[in-house]
Write a protein that holds these residues in place. Structure first.
Motif, mmCIF file in Angstrom:
data_model
loop_
_atom_site.group_PDB
_atom_site.id
_atom_site.type_symbol
_atom_site.label_atom_id
_atom_site.label_comp_id
_atom_site.label_asym_id
_atom_site.label_seq_id
_atom_site.Cartn_x
_atom_site.Cartn_y
_atom_site.Cartn_z
ATOM 1 N N TYR A 33 0.843 -1.198 0.000
ATOM 2 C CA TYR A 33 0.000 0.000 0.000
ATOM 3 C C TYR A 33 0.875 1.244 0.000
ATOM 4 O O TYR A 33 1.951 1.258 0.599
ATOM 5 C CB TYR A 33 -0.842 0.082 1.286
ATOM 6 N N ALA A 97 -1.480 -10.762 2.568
ATOM 7 C CA ALA A 97 -2.849 -10.307 2.358
ATOM 8 C C ALA A 97 -3.869 -11.140 3.117
ATOM 9 O O ALA A 97 -4.849 -10.616 3.631
ATOM 10 C CB ALA A 97 -3.174 -10.311 0.873
ATOM 11 N N ARG A 98 -3.647 -12.441 3.237
ATOM 12 C CA ARG A 98 -4.680 -13.254 3.874
ATOM 13 C C ARG A 98 -4.819 -12.954 5.360
ATOM 14 O O ARG A 98 -5.825 -13.295 5.966
ATOM 15 C CB ARG A 98 -4.393 -14.738 3.653
ATOM 16 N N PHE A 99 -3.817 -12.319 5.960
ATOM 17 C CA PHE A 99 -3.912 -11.975 7.373
ATOM 18 C C PHE A 99 -4.201 -10.499 7.591
ATOM 19 O O PHE A 99 -4.848 -10.137 8.545
ATOM 20 C CB PHE A 99 -2.634 -12.385 8.103
ATOM 21 N N GLY A 100 -3.652 -9.687 6.706
ATOM 22 C CA GLY A 100 -4.022 -8.284 6.723
ATOM 23 C C GLY A 100 -3.241 -7.375 7.624
ATOM 24 O O GLY A 100 -3.405 -6.171 7.565
ATOM 25 N N GLU A 101 -2.391 -7.908 8.513
ATOM 26 C CA GLU A 101 -1.623 -7.020 9.382
ATOM 27 C C GLU A 101 -0.615 -6.268 8.542
ATOM 28 O O GLU A 101 0.210 -6.873 7.849
ATOM 29 C CB GLU A 101 -0.904 -7.810 10.464
ATOM 30 N N ALA A 102 -0.689 -4.948 8.578
ATOM 31 C CA ALA A 102 0.170 -4.115 7.756
ATOM 32 C C ALA A 102 1.405 -3.698 8.521
ATOM 33 O O ALA A 102 1.326 -3.322 9.699
ATOM 34 C CB ALA A 102 -0.595 -2.874 7.287
ATOM 35 N N ASN B 32 -11.076 -8.980 9.555
ATOM 36 C CA ASN B 32 -10.003 -8.912 10.541
ATOM 37 C C ASN B 32 -9.901 -7.449 10.955
ATOM 38 O O ASN B 32 -10.014 -6.554 10.117
ATOM 39 C CB ASN B 32 -8.669 -9.368 9.944
ATOM 40 N N PHE B 34 -8.043 -4.284 13.363
ATOM 41 C CA PHE B 34 -6.749 -3.865 13.895
ATOM 42 C C PHE B 34 -6.852 -2.478 14.518
ATOM 43 O O PHE B 34 -7.652 -1.643 14.110
ATOM 44 C CB PHE B 34 -5.707 -3.772 12.760
ATOM 45 N N TYR B 36 -3.834 0.403 15.213
ATOM 46 C CA TYR B 36 -2.440 0.788 15.055
ATOM 47 C C TYR B 36 -2.197 2.056 15.859
ATOM 48 O O TYR B 36 -3.106 2.865 16.062
ATOM 49 C CB TYR B 36 -2.103 1.059 13.583
ATOM 50 N N LEU B 46 1.564 -1.898 14.970
ATOM 51 C CA LEU B 46 0.372 -2.607 15.401
ATOM 52 C C LEU B 46 0.227 -2.562 16.916
ATOM 53 O O LEU B 46 1.185 -2.791 17.654
ATOM 54 C CB LEU B 46 0.445 -4.069 14.936
ATOM 55 N N PHE B 51 -8.768 -11.613 14.824
ATOM 56 C CA PHE B 51 -9.053 -12.447 13.654
ATOM 57 C C PHE B 51 -10.283 -13.306 13.903
ATOM 58 O O PHE B 51 -11.171 -13.396 13.070
ATOM 59 C CB PHE B 51 -7.856 -13.344 13.321
ATOM 60 N N ASN B 94 -9.748 -5.348 7.590
ATOM 61 C CA ASN B 94 -9.275 -6.083 6.429
ATOM 62 C C ASN B 94 -10.228 -7.236 6.175
ATOM 63 O O ASN B 94 -10.549 -7.980 7.095
ATOM 64 C CB ASN B 94 -7.856 -6.605 6.673
ATOM 65 N N ASN B 96 -10.627 -10.681 4.499
ATOM 66 C CA ASN B 96 -9.676 -11.729 4.118
ATOM 67 C C ASN B 96 -9.274 -11.671 2.651
ATOM 68 O O ASN B 96 -10.113 -11.711 1.761
ATOM 69 C CB ASN B 96 -10.284 -13.103 4.422
ATOM 70 N N ALA B 97 -7.976 -11.571 2.436
ATOM 71 C CA ALA B 97 -7.401 -11.504 1.089
ATOM 72 C C ALA B 97 -7.778 -10.224 0.373
ATOM 73 O O ALA B 97 -7.512 -10.083 -0.814
ATOM 74 C CB ALA B 97 -7.815 -12.711 0.243
ATOM 75 N N GLY B 98 -8.340 -9.275 1.101
ATOM 76 C CA GLY B 98 -8.696 -8.006 0.485
ATOM 77 C C GLY B 98 -7.873 -6.861 1.023
ATOM 78 O O GLY B 98 -6.908 -7.044 1.745
ATOM 79 N N SER B 100 -6.874 -3.519 3.130
ATOM 80 C CA SER B 100 -7.103 -2.924 4.444
ATOM 81 C C SER B 100 -7.606 -1.498 4.280
ATOM 82 O O SER B 100 -7.116 -0.757 3.428
ATOM 83 C CB SER B 100 -5.809 -2.913 5.264
#
Lengths: 113, 112
Positions: A33, A97-102, B32, B34, B36, B46, B51, B94, B96-98, B100
């Protein structure tokens, strides 16, 4: 490397010049990103890369802004004909991506004079 | 498209006060979530994440957040803030697989 690396950390440029900002994501992270953060404001989404899919460019503010990513590695954000309102910190982040933590880089502070 | 709303733009508290920062999101599927934090002069990092499983999640420095699915909320809490908690806090979702999506952020100022 251990984290997301951005270069340069600071950039001062004259109005009308082009600038190129670089982001090295964490190895193996498929998502990348770019965000912009103006002084005292929140995160402004610019562009999102996910693997080999077409990037989501919906946040780019004008056609002066463009970004590229080579596979799942380095990305460059280019701003053409810079304007004073482009002054901001440009942040890059990568994630699995599957977890999303940036995971964020330290940012590039761009000042247009 | 998903969106995230943080209700408070700027919160000012005295040390030892309790903190709750609101976060609501709009997305009908699995998410998911978060929080930050960005301390002055530092990069975003983070604070905690959700999740699945126990909707009450605990993060670093005594922070916790509760996922309430029916309210599409993920509020951040801390029973007793410290001066060192002064920072900007961002909620993110987020799918999943998309992509954020981040909220606009809440600036917390803790007075000593």
């Amino acid at each position: 490397g251990a984290g997301v690396s951005q270069s340069p950390s600071n950039k001062v440029t004259e109005k009308g010049k082009d600038v190129e900002l670089r982001c090295d994501p964490i190895s193996g992270h498929t998502a990348l990103y770019w965000y912009r953060q103006r002084l005292g404001q929140g995160l402004e989404f610019l562009i999102y890369f996910q693997g080999n899919s077409a990037p989501d460019k919906s946040g780019l503010p004008s056609d002066r802004f463009s970004a590229e990513r080579t596979g799942e590695s380095v990305s460059t954000l280019t701003i053409q004909r810079t304007q004073q309102e482009d002054s901001a910190v440009y942040l890059c982040a990568s994630s699995l991506a599957r977890f999303g933590e940036a995971f964020f880089g330290q940012g590039t502070r761009l000042t247009v004079v | 498209a998903q969106s995230v709303s943080q209700h408070n733009h700027h919160v000012i508290l005295s040390e030892a006060a309790s903190l709750e920062l609101g976060c609501n999101y709009s997305y009908g599927g699995t998410v998911n979530l978060f929080w930050y934090v960005q301390y002055p002069g530092q990069h975003l990092q983070l604070l905690l994440k959700y999740f699945s499983g126990d909707p009450l999640v605990k993060g670093i420095k005594g922070f916790e957040a509760e996922f309430i699915k029916s309210k599409f909320s993920f509020n951040l809490r801390k029973p007793s803030v410290q001066w060192s908690d002064t920072a900007e806090y961002f909620c993110a979702v987020n799918t999943n697989a998309g992509k954020s999506t981040f909220g606009d952020g809440t600036t917390l100022t803790v007075k000593p």
